[in-house]
Design a protein around this motif. Structure first.
Motif, mmCIF file in Angstrom:
data_model
loop_
_atom_site.group_PDB
_atom_site.id
_atom_site.type_symbol
_atom_site.label_atom_id
_atom_site.label_comp_id
_atom_site.label_asym_id
_atom_site.label_seq_id
_atom_site.Cartn_x
_atom_site.Cartn_y
_atom_site.Cartn_z
ATOM 1 N N THR A 26 16.044 -9.001 4.851
ATOM 2 C CA THR A 26 15.077 -10.039 4.457
ATOM 3 C C THR A 26 15.607 -10.824 3.260
ATOM 4 O OG1 THR A 26 13.885 -8.413 3.119
ATOM 5 C CG2 THR A 26 13.090 -8.803 5.379
ATOM 6 N N ASN A 53 1.639 -4.817 -10.974
ATOM 7 C CA ASN A 53 2.125 -5.183 -9.639
ATOM 8 C C ASN A 53 3.056 -4.076 -9.118
ATOM 9 O OD1 ASN A 53 2.736 -6.538 -7.323
ATOM 10 N ND2 ASN A 53 3.848 -8.220 -8.304
ATOM 11 N N HIS A 58 11.848 1.887 -0.389
ATOM 12 C CA HIS A 58 12.702 1.854 0.803
ATOM 13 C C HIS A 58 13.125 3.259 1.206
ATOM 14 C CE1 HIS A 58 12.843 -2.185 -0.851
ATOM 15 N NE2 HIS A 58 13.262 -2.631 0.320
ATOM 16 N N SER A 135 11.982 -7.738 -4.692
ATOM 17 C CA SER A 135 12.941 -8.801 -4.423
ATOM 18 C C SER A 135 13.778 -9.088 -5.671
ATOM 19 C CB SER A 135 12.205 -10.055 -3.968
ATOM 20 O OG SER A 135 11.211 -10.400 -4.915
ATOM 21 N N SER A 173 9.730 -9.337 3.810
ATOM 22 C CA SER A 173 9.138 -8.635 4.955
ATOM 23 C C SER A 173 7.635 -8.893 5.113
ATOM 24 C CB SER A 173 9.359 -7.126 4.788
ATOM 25 O OG SER A 173 8.706 -6.670 3.609
ATOM 26 N N GLY A 223 0.563 -8.737 -5.720
ATOM 27 C CA GLY A 223 1.497 -9.762 -6.186
ATOM 28 C C GLY A 223 1.013 -11.179 -5.937
HETATM 29 O O1 TXA Z 1 11.460 -7.923 2.217
HETATM 30 C C1 TXA Z 1 10.968 -7.351 1.239
HETATM 31 O O2 TXA Z 1 9.857 -6.791 1.291
HETATM 32 C C2 TXA Z 1 11.813 -7.317 -0.035
HETATM 33 C C3 TXA Z 1 13.042 -6.468 0.248
HETATM 34 C C4 TXA Z 1 13.939 -6.347 -0.955
HETATM 35 O O3 TXA Z 1 12.656 -5.229 0.744
HETATM 36 N N1 TXA Z 1 11.045 -6.832 -1.148
HETATM 37 C C5 TXA Z 1 10.023 -7.539 -1.710
HETATM 38 O O4 TXA Z 1 9.466 -6.932 -2.824
HETATM 39 O O5 TXA Z 1 9.648 -8.603 -1.281
HETATM 40 P P1 TXA Z 1 8.439 -7.675 -3.790
HETATM 41 O O6 TXA Z 1 8.163 -6.702 -4.879
HETATM 42 O O7 TXA Z 1 8.962 -8.961 -4.202
HETATM 43 O O8 TXA Z 1 7.177 -7.832 -2.914
HETATM 44 C C6 TXA Z 1 6.431 -6.704 -2.516
HETATM 45 C C7 TXA Z 1 4.976 -6.981 -2.626
HETATM 46 C C8 TXA Z 1 4.503 -7.253 -4.040
HETATM 47 O O9 TXA Z 1 3.980 -8.552 -4.126
HETATM 48 C C9 TXA Z 1 3.422 -6.228 -4.311
HETATM 49 O O10 TXA Z 1 2.285 -6.813 -4.887
HETATM 50 C C10 TXA Z 1 3.105 -5.690 -2.918
HETATM 51 O O11 TXA Z 1 4.295 -5.803 -2.198
HETATM 52 N N2 TXA Z 1 2.715 -4.278 -2.944
HETATM 53 C C11 TXA Z 1 3.375 -3.253 -3.513
HETATM 54 N N3 TXA Z 1 2.690 -2.103 -3.377
HETATM 55 C C12 TXA Z 1 1.555 -2.406 -2.708
HETATM 56 C C13 TXA Z 1 0.428 -1.656 -2.264
HETATM 57 N N4 TXA Z 1 0.321 -0.352 -2.488
HETATM 58 N N5 TXA Z 1 -0.547 -2.313 -1.585
HETATM 59 C C14 TXA Z 1 -0.429 -3.644 -1.332
HETATM 60 N N6 TXA Z 1 0.608 -4.399 -1.724
HETATM 61 C C15 TXA Z 1 1.579 -3.800 -2.417
#
Ligand code: TXA
Ligand code: MG
Length: 342
Positions: A26, A53, A58, A135, A173, A223
């Motif tokens: 992604t 947040n 993974h 990310s 994703s 987020g």
């Molecule tokens: O494609 C992706 O998902 C990438 C690659 C690196 O794996 N990662 C990614 O991570 O986009 P990030 O942190 O930018 O976005 C993940 C989102 C965050 O906005 C966060 O708020 C949400 O996932 N999140 C994390 N834990 C959560 C939970 N328990 N319930 C709902 N949302 C959650």
């Protein structure tokens, strides 16, 4: 100089609680050991990420996920097995006393994903510890999709980068909430959408499970309250009033600010370029998969060209908004975050 790492070097650094950027299909992630307080603290500091947040984690297999979460319903296990490594993130219930609660910012649920990238999978298998991987970008910037992009943004703050070339999908994703029995709620749109999920559910004979898209879901991801992605270039949605080109903004105060800048550049699909010399194409609307794959990279290129302000072509915007393709919905969601009127 960019510090390029092998998988073995990355494992060593991760075990010292350091943060390493690595590719997924992604976008790139900022990886660290999800059971390490020091690593979790490091990534929040490096990204300048709000402390409330939570981090996405993974894994390399369903079995590894099941060590850390409460047993999900059968249809979710079957779905994870069927999809396998892929751009789909599952919100699952964290097990009591799970050592990776540190990554969850106090939430009782956890985002789990098996990335479809050979380097990421190799890393996950070698270290055999779940790795958080938000990310690879400073909070409020767009996600990194190449090593160079990440090096510019974060190079001096992280231990190094595993270079896997350009991330193939280019948008983050799909996140699905699976914690309510019988329902799957799409919290963040991605390459896998409602139609694809329904097809998967039919394949495992669970068509009765309801898939809800994000407009119908009240709670989205934590987020999403931090809405705005801000590339250096301010991008305003173009508005046509008669033959006059104007722009749209919800923030009236911005109008004067923009009008004083004499905007020249417009970005959009190649099909709508016409005779405009100052048009930057983001690709063809016939191939939204490619447009999505290149989207963050194209925004990064605008920044490199020091284009301060530009328009986003209205017809291009409408095309994306009106497309039923899952990838278009994901792209539209990210475009809205980027546009300066929001
Ligand atoms: O494609 C992706 O998902 C990438 C690659 C690196 O794996 N990662 C990614 O991570 O986009 P990030 O942190 O930018 O976005 C993940 C989102 C965050 O906005 C966060 O708020 C949400 O996932 N999140 C994390 N834990 C959560 C939970 N328990 N319930 C709902 N949302 C959650
Ligand atoms: Mg992000």
């Amino acid at each position: 100089m960019m510090n390029i790492l092998s998988v073995d070097q990355a494992v060593e650094l991760l075990l010292q609680n350091q943060i390493v950027a690595a590719p997924t299909e992604t976008v790139y992630g900022l990886f660290g050991c999800a059971n390490s307080r020091a690593a979790v603290d490091n990534v929040y500091r490096i990204k300048n990420r709000p402390a409330d947040n939570p981090l996405i984690c993974h894994f390399y297999s369903l079995d590894q996920i099941l060590e850390y979460v409460k047993a999900p319903p059968l249809y979710i296990c079957k779905l994870i097995e069927l999809v396998g490594p892929g751009p789909l993130t599952y919100v699952l219930n964290l097990k009591a006393n799970s050592p990776i609660f540190l990554a969850c910012a106090g939430f009782k649920t956890i985002c789990c994903r098996i990335p479809d990238n050979q380097l990421a999978l190799k890393l996950l298998k070698k270290i055999n510890i779940p790795l958080f991987g938000p990310s690879a970008n400073t909070s409020t910037k767009v996600s990194g999709v190449t090593a160079e992009m990440i090096d510019r943004d974060l190079g001096d703050k992280i231990a190094g980068i595993i270079d896997g070339g350009k991330a193939t999908i280019g948008l983050e994703s799909t996140i699905i909430d699976t914690t309510e029995f019988g329902k799957i709620k799409i919290l963040r749109p991605g390459a896998i959408g409602k139609i694809e999920l329904e097809t998967y559910l039919a394949q495992i004979s669970f068509s009765s499970i309801e898939v809800l898209e994000n407009e119908k879901v009240k709670n989205t991801i934590p987020g999403s309250k931090y809405r705005h992605y801000s590339p250096k270039t301010m991008i305003y949605l173009e508005e046509k009033v008669g033959s006059q080109i104007s722009f749209f903004t919800k923030k009236v105060a911005r109008r004067d600010e923009v009008f004083t800048k004499k905007i020249k550049t417009t970005i959009g699909f190649q099909e709508f370029q016409q005779n405009n010399e100052n048009y930057i194409s983001f690709g063809s609307y016939q191939d939204l998969v490619k447009v999505s794959a290149d989207f963050y990279l194209n925004l990064y290129k605008l920044d490199l060209q020091n284009i301060e302000t530009c328009f986003f072509d209205l017809e291009s915007y409408n095309r994306i908004q009106n497309s039923e393709l899952s990838v278009a919905k994901a792209l539209f969601n990210r475009l809205e975050k980027v546009l300066a009127h929001n």
